[in-house]
Design a protein around this motif. Structure first.
Motif, PDB file in Angstrom:
ATOM      1  N   GLN A  26       0.828  -1.212   0.000  1.00  0.00           N
ATOM      2  CA  GLN A  26       0.000   0.000   0.000  1.00  0.00           C
ATOM      3  C   GLN A  26       0.861   1.260   0.000  1.00  0.00           C
ATOM      4  O   GLN A  26       0.492   2.266  -0.609  1.00  0.00           O
ATOM      5  CB  GLN A  26      -0.930  -0.009   1.225  1.00  0.00           C
ATOM      6  N   ALA A  29       2.294   1.564  -3.497  1.00  0.00           N
ATOM      7  CA  ALA A  29       1.261   1.741  -4.518  1.00  0.00           C
ATOM      8  C   ALA A  29       1.061   3.192  -4.894  1.00  0.00           C
ATOM      9  O   ALA A  29       0.521   3.490  -5.964  1.00  0.00           O
ATOM     10  CB  ALA A  29      -0.067   1.159  -4.043  1.00  0.00           C
ATOM     11  N   ALA A  30       1.474   4.126  -4.034  1.00  0.00           N
ATOM     12  CA  ALA A  30       1.337   5.550  -4.359  1.00  0.00           C
ATOM     13  C   ALA A  30       2.150   5.889  -5.609  1.00  0.00           C
ATOM     14  O   ALA A  30       1.817   6.810  -6.345  1.00  0.00           O
ATOM     15  CB  ALA A  30       1.790   6.402  -3.182  1.00  0.00           C
ATOM     16  N   VAL A  33       0.517   2.277  -8.649  1.00  0.00           N
ATOM     17  CA  VAL A  33      -0.663   1.632  -8.070  1.00  0.00           C
ATOM     18  C   VAL A  33      -0.989   0.319  -8.765  1.00  0.00           C
ATOM     19  O   VAL A  33      -1.046  -0.740  -8.141  1.00  0.00           O
ATOM     20  CB  VAL A  33      -1.885   2.583  -8.141  1.00  0.00           C
ATOM     21  N   ASN A  34      -1.208   0.373 -10.037  1.00  0.00           N
ATOM     22  CA  ASN A  34      -1.673  -0.821 -10.733  1.00  0.00           C
ATOM     23  C   ASN A  34      -0.644  -1.940 -10.700  1.00  0.00           C
ATOM     24  O   ASN A  34      -0.954  -3.076 -10.350  1.00  0.00           O
ATOM     25  CB  ASN A  34      -2.003  -0.484 -12.186  1.00  0.00           C
TER      26      ASN A  34
END
Length: 359
Positions: A26, A29-30, A33-34
């Motif tokens: 998480q 992911a910034a 993301v995908n």
């Protein structure tokens, strides 16, 4: 009953490991993301498969895992039982991490789900995922291409490109053409004329460009070609931005005839002489017919110097007049529905008016 409530061997450690992994993903992911999510989903699916195989975990463990993860990450979507089963299916479909890194993680999760749901064999799945990545298809376009079985149609047109175009261009041009072309967005009568087909394609130009494939830019219809003291007209003219050439499409009803190829060859010579610039490559022609005989097509343009392809097309047919009389119209159906509603209301009213037994 007690044993059913106890987690299987190694489950608490596995749950804790997943919590740590999800939290770490998480944060990353910034930035991506995908890609991070797909890799995370794949790794979770892979580990579920491994645990089920090595430690004999049953399928019910997925429901428990989903419950515990959702408790740990409230409000975070994507860790329900259905999603975990998709993660397992993803890892089962693509066990090698290399292809996941290079292709699967480059596409949105939804694209991968649509391919998993609709295609069963690995080679076809990979074909559509690579095409979606290369052409930038949206999820809806991907589903449409799968439904139209594009992988069976692409590169199937009859052409003389190998003899008339240099190897790199001939290979690309070969793959650009399809057979048949699926014009199911058109509804035409059995005895439609070529101009009706042309008008329908122009009305649905966006659908036509989608079916033709990436790279086609529309130039015009019935484009005039003045040659000598006569003017000829091209049905449809496009420019292909990847091949850097004009693309002439001639529409024909019925079966292919040899004279069609000769006329298109003339059109290509005229476009090269009138419209083509020094920066453009040779103009390519495509004849679209309802049907063709392969042997006749190949003989028809065997000695031509211009690149020509021949494909078929399909359209949605209007209902035959004889059958229309047998099928109820919308008005008829409305009348039937109203009649049924009236009868149902009358029956209910009669039931309410009937006195109860013993009164």
């Amino acid at each position: 009953m007690k044993s059913a409530l106890l987690p299987p061997t190694g489950y608490p450690e596995f749950l804790q490991e997943l919590k740590t992994r999800i939290r770490g993903a998480q944060v990353r992911a910034a930035l991506a993301v995908n890609r991070e999510l797909i890799l995370l989903y794949w790794s979770i699916g892979r580990d579920i498969l491994l645990r089920q195989g090595m430690e004999g975990w049953g399928t019910r463990v997925i429901d428990r895992l989903a419950h515990d993860l959702q408790n740990e990450f409230p409000g975070v979507e994507g860790f329900g039982a259905r999603s975990l089963k998709y993660m397992r299916a993803l890892a089962e479909a693509w066990p090698e991490e290399a292809i996941v890194q290079q292709l699967i993680a480059q596409l949105p999760w939804g694209h991968n789900l649509r391919v998993l749901d609709r295609i069963k064999d690995r080679r076809t799945r990979e074909w559509y995922l690579r095409a979606a990545f290369e052409h930038g298809w949206s999820q809806n376009v991907l589903v449409h291409m799968i439904s139209s079985r594009l992988h069976e149609r692409e590169g199937k047109a009859l052409t003389n490109f190998e003899q008339t175009l240099p190897p790199p261009d001939s290979d690309m041009a070969e793959q650009i053409l399809r057979d048949p072309y699926n014009f199911d967005f058109l509804t035409l009568a059995d005895d439609f004329k070529e101009r009706e087909l042309e008008r329908g394609l122009l009305i649905h130009l966006r659908d036509l460009l989608l079916e033709l494939g990436r790279g086609f830019a529309f130039v015009g219809s019935q484009v005039p070609l003045p040659v000598g003291d006569q003017t000829f007209y091209l049905d449809l003219l496009f420019y292909h931005v990847r091949l850097h050439c004009y693309f002439v499409i001639e529409l024909k009803t019925g079966e292919f005839k040899p004279e069609y190829a000769g006329k298109l060859n003339f059109y290509l010579s005229a476009v090269d002489g009138i419209m083509k610039s020094d920066r453009d490559d040779p103009t390519i022609g495509l004849l679209l017919c309802e049907s063709h005989n392969e042997a006749i097509v190949e003989l028809s343009f065997k000695n031509f110097q211009k690149p020509i392809g021949v494909s078929t097309y399909t359209v949605t047919r209007e209902m035959p007049k004889a059958l229309e009389q047998e099928v109820p119209s919308i008005e008829d159906l409305k009348g039937i529905v109203e009649k049924l509603r009236t009868e149902l209301a009358a029956a209910r009213k009669a039931d309410q008016a009937e006195p109860e037994e013993g009164t």
